[in-house]
Every structure is written in C-alpha cells, then in structure tokens.
Write an enzyme that holds these catalytic residues in place. Structure first.
Site, PDB file in Angstrom:
ATOM      1  N   VAL A   1      39.919  39.163  37.258  1.00 10.49           N
ATOM      2  CA  VAL A   1      40.089  38.878  35.824  1.00 10.49           C
ATOM      3  C   VAL A   1      39.104  39.683  34.971  1.00 10.49           C
ATOM      4  O   VAL A   1      39.515  40.288  33.967  1.00 10.49           O
ATOM      5  CB  VAL A   1      39.982  37.368  35.543  1.00 10.49           C
ATOM      6  CG1 VAL A   1      39.994  37.106  34.037  1.00 10.49           C
ATOM      7  CG2 VAL A   1      41.140  36.618  36.211  1.00 10.49           C
TER       8      VAL A   1
ATOM      9  N   THR B   1      37.220  30.908  41.820  1.00  9.21           N
ATOM     10  CA  THR B   1      36.967  31.448  43.154  1.00  9.21           C
ATOM     11  C   THR B   1      36.282  32.819  43.013  1.00  9.21           C
ATOM     12  O   THR B   1      36.440  33.494  41.990  1.00  9.21           O
ATOM     13  CB  THR B   1      38.268  31.567  43.963  1.00  9.21           C
ATOM     14  OG1 THR B   1      39.223  32.334  43.225  1.00  9.21           O
ATOM     15  CG2 THR B   1      38.854  30.186  44.245  1.00  9.21           C
TER      16      THR B   1
ATOM     17  N   THR C   1      36.276  36.184  44.177  1.00 12.46           N
ATOM     18  CA  THR C   1      36.896  37.474  43.846  1.00 12.46           C
ATOM     19  C   THR C   1      37.612  37.418  42.505  1.00 12.46           C
ATOM     20  O   THR C   1      37.546  38.373  41.711  1.00 12.46           O
ATOM     21  CB  THR C   1      37.870  37.902  44.952  1.00 12.46           C
ATOM     22  OG1 THR C   1      37.174  37.985  46.190  1.00 12.46           O
ATOM     23  CG2 THR C   1      38.491  39.257  44.642  1.00 12.46           C
ATOM     24  N   CYS C   2      38.280  36.324  42.240  1.00  8.43           N
ATOM     25  CA  CYS C   2      39.019  36.171  40.986  1.00  8.43           C
ATOM     26  C   CYS C   2      38.072  36.167  39.787  1.00  8.43           C
ATOM     27  O   CYS C   2      38.385  36.729  38.729  1.00  8.43           O
ATOM     28  CB  CYS C   2      39.824  34.869  41.011  1.00  8.43           C
ATOM     29  SG  CYS C   2      40.845  34.660  42.487  1.00  8.43           S
ATOM     30  N   SER C   3      36.921  35.535  39.954  1.00  6.71           N
ATOM     31  CA  SER C   3      35.964  35.387  38.856  1.00  6.71           C
ATOM     32  C   SER C   3      35.058  36.593  38.679  1.00  6.71           C
ATOM     33  O   SER C   3      34.612  36.874  37.571  1.00  6.71           O
ATOM     34  CB  SER C   3      35.094  34.142  39.082  1.00  6.71           C
ATOM     35  OG  SER C   3      35.880  32.971  39.143  1.00  6.71           O
TER      36      SER C   3
END
Length: 248
Positions: free
Chosen positions: A127, A119, A121-123
């Site tokens: 992280v 997704t 924001t996560c990518s």
C-alpha cells in the site's frame, strides 16, 4: 605371434561393443537434455501466444528451473469485473457502500488487493508503494486507486489512518469476500496460527470502464509483481486491449 593376433581379434568385438554402448548412452543423454530444452521453449512460446491473445496463462516460466505455478484467477483479461458491493467508513464513521460498477464506470481504475490490513508486507511495502506513486499513476491517466481486503470497514479505516493514505488510495472492505470469490482469487489461510482464515491473494489490476486490462496475480502472499511499477509500465492512453496477465 599367431596366438597374439588371434587374442587381439577375439578381444576386438568386446571393445567395439563397449565403445558402441558408450556412444549410444551419450547420445541418449544429449537427446534427453535437448528434449528438456525443447519442452521449456515450447512452454515459453505457448505462454507468449497466450499473453498476446489476452488469454489467462496459469503458468509462469521461472528464469532458472522452468518451475510451473498453478496460480490462476477466474477473471480473465478483457472481461468485465464482477458486480459486488464494497464498504468503507466516511469521515463521520458511518458505513457507506459502493458497487464495483460505480467505482469503475467510465474510469481507469487500479485495484490492489492484500491478504490483510496491518500485516507486515501490506503495511510496509504494498500500500505505501501505491501511496508514493499515486501522483505518477494519475498523471498517466489513472482516475482511482483502490485497495480491497477481506477485513471489515472499521479495520480498513483504522489501517488507512495508521498508514496516512489520505485520499490517494481508497481502502475498501470486502468483509464477506464476495468480490474476492467472484474474481477467483481467494486464499485459504485457516491453517495458519494467526487466525487469518479466508483472505484474498495479493494482486494489482487495471480496469478501463470496468473491463480488466492488466492483472498481476501473486503466488500466495508474495510481493514481486503487484507493485505500482508494473502498472506504470503500461500505455494508459492506448485504447487497444488487452494489455496482459502476469502470475507470480
């Protein structure tokens, strides 16, 4: 002249009453504004006392409108992380499992959680931020950085390879959301058209020997307080507990 004088005195009570009413109205307005300020100050003091005592405060005071958010978790500062089994794929693509107690025993462990692999924001932010700051975190005393998501182990490995995390962040699957539910941070996204279903709220936490010292829990999938910068602010070498809790 007498008539004019009588008219003046007859009108005086009405004028006096009008002025009195205006003054009372102004006083009430000032009192209401004062009560509002006192109410906000009371909430701020309550939050500060809760943070110092290590108690989870389900409200965060906004810097402008004193908005209250109902973001909270079952897990509390100073408590042991719940036991759960997380999974990952080894270099030969065999499924391996690790218990939370094994992951954190005798260590300073940072655990971050994301709503979903791949997704945006996560990518793009969450992280990668921890990958970039991994050496700084370990220099501060952190032994392990792990990312947990309600995805299967195959997706988590593919995501890690796509991000190039290497051995800086361990990507772990909480496919059935057992750990997420035990923490009380599940997020129901079943009403979204992309089909995410039940996921985890975004957060970062620091645990020492499995005991939660810091928890930065976001509102929904927001990304404002769960980055590596918040963890880097802490004094890792101190044995005093707890550090505190933030809710976004």
């Amino acid at each position: 002249m007498a008539t004019a004088t009588r008219s003046l005195f007859v009108g005086a009570p009405s004028a006096v009453n009008f002025c009195k009413a205006a003054l009372e109205c102004t006083a009430r307005q000032q009192a209401m504004r004062g009560a509002g300020r006192l109410g906000v100050r009371s909430m701020e003091l309550s939050a500060a006392r809760s943070f110092r005592s290590g108690i989870s405060m389900p409200l965060r005071i906004s810097n402008k409108n004193a908005r209250a958010f109902s973001v909270k978790a079952t897990i509390q500062i100073g408590e042991k992380l719940p036991e759960a089994e997380l999974s990952y794929l080894d270099k030969d693509n065999n499924v391996q499992t690790v218990k939370v107690s094994e992951l954190t025993k005798g260590k300073k462990t940072v655990i971050i959680a994301v709503p979903g692999a791949f997704t945006p924001t996560c990518s793009q932010k969450h992280v990668p931020g921890f990958v970039e700051k991994a050496d700084e975190l370990k220099a501060k005393g952190v032994d392990t950085i792990a990312c947990v998501s309600v995805n299967d182990a195959f997706v988590m490995k593919a995501w890690g390879e796509d991000l190039g995390v290497g051995d800086k962040v361990l990507l772990l699957s909480d496919g059935n959301a057992h750990f997420t539910k035990a923490l009380g941070v599940e997020l129901d996204l079943s009403d979204k058209p992309v089909g995410l279903g039940l996921r985890s709220r975004r957060y970062s936490l620091l645990a020492e020997d499995g005991v939660v010292k810091q928890l930065n829990l976001e509102e929904g999938g927001a990304f404002s307080i769960s980055g590596p910068e918040e963890i880097l602010k802490l004094n890792y070498m101190s044995s005093e507990a707890p550090y505190g809790i933030q809710c976004g």
